[in-house]
Write an enzyme that holds these catalytic residues in place. Sequence first.
Site, short mmCIF file in Angstrom:
data_model
loop_
_atom_site.label_atom_id
_atom_site.label_comp_id
_atom_site.label_asym_id
_atom_site.label_seq_id
_atom_site.Cartn_x
_atom_site.Cartn_y
_atom_site.Cartn_z
N SER A 140 0.86 -1.18 0.00
CA SER A 140 0.00 0.00 0.00
C SER A 140 0.89 1.22 0.00
CB SER A 140 -0.88 0.01 1.27
OG SER A 140 -1.56 1.24 1.42
N TYR A 153 -2.40 -1.38 10.22
CA TYR A 153 -2.25 -1.64 8.78
C TYR A 153 -0.93 -1.07 8.27
CZ TYR A 153 -3.63 -1.54 3.81
OH TYR A 153 -3.69 -1.72 2.45
#
Length: 263
Positions: A140, A153
């Site tokens: 990401s 995350y």
Amino acid sequence: MTFKNKVIWITGASSGIGKALAIELSKTNCKLILSSRRKDALLYVKHLCSNSDVIEILPFDLANYEDMPTISKKAISFFTKIDILINNGGISQRSLIIDTDISVDKKLMEIDYLGTVALSKAILPHFVSNQSGHFVTVTSLMGKFSSPYRSAYCGAKHALHGFFDALRMEHDKDYIKVTMICPGFVNTEVARNALVGDGSRQNEQDTATANGLEPTDFAKRMLKAIKKEKFEAYIGKSETKGVYLKRFFPKLLHKLVLKSQVR
């Protein structure tokens, strides 16, 4: 580099980016192995693909990372080899640090980091033996810089970059490639499936995700990066500029992220 006749294993293939990748890759005369937890969803994705006669289904849960040696042997048995492993499976999180139970941090690390690392380590001897192989890991932009409400995350995605950068160096001599794909906002179910502070699902879409790239567009751009064997690819809209701001103007990025109030 071409995908023709390659054996490509995709995790997280039942929806979103993984589903779009499977459909696009099925047009290239490659062989596919599709994995996620949900067998019924994988069968549906297989039905949507162009070359379903050379697509195998292998359901498993990344959280059960001790099972990866057995899972990888099963994957290899389908076509006798794996050429590309696309590590796409994982979950996200949406909660403030102070409101997030440590069990949520643990779950994110077990699935997004340890599950991916365990699967990659299980397939690594096969790549070394073949003196070829390509790890493609979907992290990401949050693996390059951080944002509020995504602490667990971000931690897991940052960790993946550390691991795969080391793997790339250690196995350069074995002709093994590593490509890190860093998505920005993509219009998938990632926000709805994200965990909140108590470990339950958010169950609602957010505006930034809804306005992100469509999965098919993203998949096409991602496949171009894989074909070029890029070390890293940042794929999204204006949010990709954050990578460069983090590198050269970290305080400015800090102010811009706070101002954006992204959830």
